[in-house]
Scaffold this active site. Structure first.
Site, short mmCIF file in Angstrom:
data_model
loop_
_atom_site.label_atom_id
_atom_site.label_comp_id
_atom_site.label_asym_id
_atom_site.label_seq_id
_atom_site.Cartn_x
_atom_site.Cartn_y
_atom_site.Cartn_z
N HIS A 20 0.76 -1.07 0.07
CA HIS A 20 -0.06 -0.05 -0.01
C HIS A 20 0.84 1.38 0.02
O HIS A 20 0.41 2.15 -0.75
CB HIS A 20 -0.91 -0.10 1.13
CG HIS A 20 -1.87 1.01 1.49
ND1 HIS A 20 -2.72 1.18 2.62
CD2 HIS A 20 -2.24 2.00 0.38
CE1 HIS A 20 -3.47 2.35 2.16
NE2 HIS A 20 -3.25 2.58 0.97
N GLU A 23 2.22 1.69 -3.34
CA GLU A 23 1.35 2.33 -4.30
C GLU A 23 1.28 3.77 -4.22
O GLU A 23 1.10 4.41 -5.33
CB GLU A 23 -0.01 1.74 -3.83
CG GLU A 23 -1.15 2.13 -4.80
CD GLU A 23 -2.38 2.65 -3.87
OE1 GLU A 23 -2.92 3.72 -4.07
OE2 GLU A 23 -2.84 1.68 -3.12
N HIS A 24 1.26 4.32 -2.98
CA HIS A 24 1.36 6.02 -2.94
C HIS A 24 2.82 6.29 -3.20
O HIS A 24 2.79 7.63 -3.89
CB HIS A 24 1.25 6.00 -1.42
CG HIS A 24 -0.15 5.93 -0.86
ND1 HIS A 24 -1.18 7.18 -0.37
CD2 HIS A 24 -0.95 4.94 -0.77
CE1 HIS A 24 -2.27 6.80 -0.05
NE2 HIS A 24 -2.22 5.75 -0.30
N GLU A 100 4.65 9.41 3.06
CA GLU A 100 3.61 8.35 2.74
C GLU A 100 3.23 7.19 3.58
O GLU A 100 2.04 6.81 3.58
CB GLU A 100 3.85 8.05 1.34
CG GLU A 100 4.05 8.97 0.09
CD GLU A 100 2.88 9.94 0.10
OE1 GLU A 100 1.55 9.23 0.23
OE2 GLU A 100 2.65 11.16 -0.09
N GLU A 158 -4.37 6.82 7.00
CA GLU A 158 -5.55 6.12 6.50
C GLU A 158 -5.76 4.97 6.95
O GLU A 158 -7.01 4.59 7.19
CB GLU A 158 -4.97 5.89 5.09
CG GLU A 158 -6.07 5.47 4.11
CD GLU A 158 -5.42 5.25 2.53
OE1 GLU A 158 -5.75 4.29 2.19
OE2 GLU A 158 -4.72 6.13 1.87
#
Length: 583
Positions: A20, A23-24, A100, A158
């Site tokens: 994840h 991905e950012h 991130e 998140e």
């Protein structure tokens, strides 16, 4: 729409959330497009119809779409450069994981990221650190010469939000329990309690292991020139990297076998406000979900379709027997679980309810679920119920999801393609539909009764998970995070502690510094000449007297998989205005 996408099979090896975070991170600048956020620039200066990236439990996907050819080629080039040449894994991208993923931040830091009191001593002893910044001498780790830290980071924040959502949390816990010996046991999105254990070395190693052309799947939808251009552009990026069969081999997802001798039962708390608990200490707001692992090897196309139809039979409509039984019971507020999940290597089926008012209702609900399945195993479904569900599913297969067709094909194909099966198996359904219709014609409801009997009632590899509300969980989690941070800080020597302070200041300065015009200019932009001002005209046929009926019919042929869409318009000008309400 023209669609391009690249997908990597990213097998999680822990719950640090590295798939994840990557991905950012890859979208935070690349070799050719070094801007810190080319994604934001594309959103402002593009005619894109889709621009995103997604992390699945076992793959990471980067799709784009646009109707404008120049824009489409720009988007494609930015994404290819991002995934194959990201700054995040180079020395110059030291800051990306901190921004991130996760980092230590000083609690109540100054605006520039430094520590200390801008307005004076305020009663605390101060020490001057590197660069002359004053640091408050207070610390949970027991060192009065150090400031307190807290966790920050885009993905960390998140996932804290995701884990605070009870239904999302239930799904993640269920998946971990259902797959004890499989990569799905780990959370590819990241567990907030584990994300801060991710090191930069692990971050870079994961990228190098899985972000290789051999482990990539590319998709393009458009006209012939779009396809040739996409292949040429992809070859420019991928060929220099060579062929690495180990990259694909290392990412293989193995099947979880059915190893449970009896269902796994767990009770977990979820964070709830005080008002959500009853006066007796927590009866209102319980959740229960029962989840089965359905297959331990690939299902035939006909059996995959049979499960989709069974899911519709059980839950598709308010009158569907499982859904009706649960909703009419008044045990909870609404059904949860979502039924069939079939986009990963192995399919699951989940059903439950949230908002159970009393703890004793949890057992009653499980009995109701299993009892309903036993009744359906015995009685089956009526011909009318089966025909209705078959018609619904066939229409959905032909119509698609209603979004960008190319995007649906790409994402749908990955449910097979990601596991080195033919992507066509996920897209072609006519043969499987015919076989299922023939089977139903021969055996009727028995097709679905057998699935219930063998894969649900006779399958002990299932998780029965109860979530109960807790008014203290959130505070407990915050305290656990503080303890985790204080222990980490207590192991830091003075140089390591100061490095955290200095990097925080450095990151804040970087984020607050405007990029140079030269860097911004590297982001592709459309020019006026790239945009065709001519409106798109769709051919239509007008028949003023269709079938000699005196009725005007306006038609437009589209590729609709045999579905005709018809709108009727009636002239009501002769009806008095006051009577229109009667229509």
């Amino acid at each position: 729409d023209k669609v391009f996408g690249v997908a990597f099979r990213t097998k999680p090896e822990s719950s640090t959330g590295v798939p994840h975070i990557l991905e950012h991170s890859v979208l935070c600048g690349s070799k050719k497009y070094p801007s810190r956020d080319p994604f934001a620039h594309l959103l402002k200066g593009s005619l894109q119809t889709f621009l995103n990236a997604m992390t699945y439990p076992d793959r990471t996907v980067y799709p784009v779409a646009s109707r404008n050819r120049a824009d489409f080629r720009n988007l494609m080039d930015v994404y290819l450069d991002a995934v194959f040449h990201p700054r995040a894994v180079e020395e110059e991208g030291w800051w990306v994981l901190q921004q991130e993923g996760w980092r230590y931040d000083v609690v109540d830091a100054n605006e520039d990221g430094s520590v200390g009191d801008d307005d004076g001593d305020n009663g605390r002893n101060l020490v001057v650190g590197n660069g002359g910044q004053e640091q408050p001498q207070r610390n949970l780790a027991g060192n009065p010469d150090r400031a307190d830290f807290e966790f920050k980071g885009v993905v960390f924040s998140e996932m804290k939000g995701a884990y605070s959502n009870p239904e999302d949390y239930l799904d993640r816990i269920t998946q971990s329990l259902l797959y004890p010996d499989n990569p799905y046991h780990f959370d590819s999105g990241g567990d907030p309690a584990i994300i801060p254990t991710l090191t930069r070395e692990e971050f870079v190693a994961f990228y190098k292991k899985y972000y290789h052309p051999t482990n990539a799947r590319l998709f393009v939808a458009g006209d012939e020139s779009d396809v040739y251009h996409a292949l040429s552009t992809a070859d420019h990026y991928m060929s220099p990297m060579g062929y690495n069969p180990e990259s694909r081999k290392d990412s293989v997802i193995n099947y979880q076998q059915r190893t449970f001798h009896k269902p796994v039962r767990e009770r977990k708390p979820f964070a709830a406000a005080a008002s959500e608990e009853g006066e007796d200490g927590g009866s209102e707001g319980h959740m229960l979900c029962v989840t089965w692992l359905l297959n331990t090897q690939p299902l035939s196309p006909m059996m995959e379709l049979a499960w989709i139809v069974l899911d519709s039979l059980l839950l598709g409509k308010p009158s569907s027997p499982m859904r009706k039984a649960l909703e009419d019971s008044n045990l909870g507020e609404e059904t949860i679980g979502g039924g069939l999940e079939d986009e990963l290597l192995q399919s699951t089926f989940a059903i439950g309810m949230k908002g159970l008012k009393e703890r004793k209702d949890v057992g009653v609900l499980e009995d109701l679920i299993m009892g309903t399945l036993h009744k359906l195993d015995s009685d089956g479904f009526s011909e009318e119920e089966i025909a209705s569900s078959m018609n619904t599913i066939e229409f959905q297969l032909r119509e698609g999801g209603g979004g960008l067709r190319g995007m649906e094909i790409f994402l749908g194909a990955l449910s097979k393609w990601n596991y080195d099966l033919s992507p066509k198996d996920a897209l072609v359904y006519e043969d499987a539909l015919k076989l299922l219709k023939d089977e139903i014609h021969k055996t009727g409801s028995n097709t679905f009764q057998q699935l219930i009997h063998d894969s649900l009632l006779g399958n002990n590899h299932r998780v029965v998970l109860e979530l109960f509300p807790s008014t203290t969980l959130e505070a407990d989690q915050l305290q656990d995070a503080k303890i985790q941070i204080s222990r980490a800080q207590s192991r830091m020597n003075d140089a390591e502690y100061q490095s955290v302070i200095d990097e925080g200041i450095k990151l804040k300065k970087l984020q607050d510094t405007d990029e140079t015009p030269e860097v911004i200019a590297t982001n592709p932009m459309l020019s006026i000449s790239d945009i065709d001002p001519t409106p798109t005209e769709y051919p239509i046929h007008v028949d003023e007297n269709a079938f000699k009926s005196g009725i005007r019919v306006v038609s437009h042929e589209v590729a609709s998989s045999g579905i005709a869409y018809v709108d009727f318009g009636l002239d009501i000008s002769m009806i008095p205005y006051e009577d229109i309400i009667l229509l």
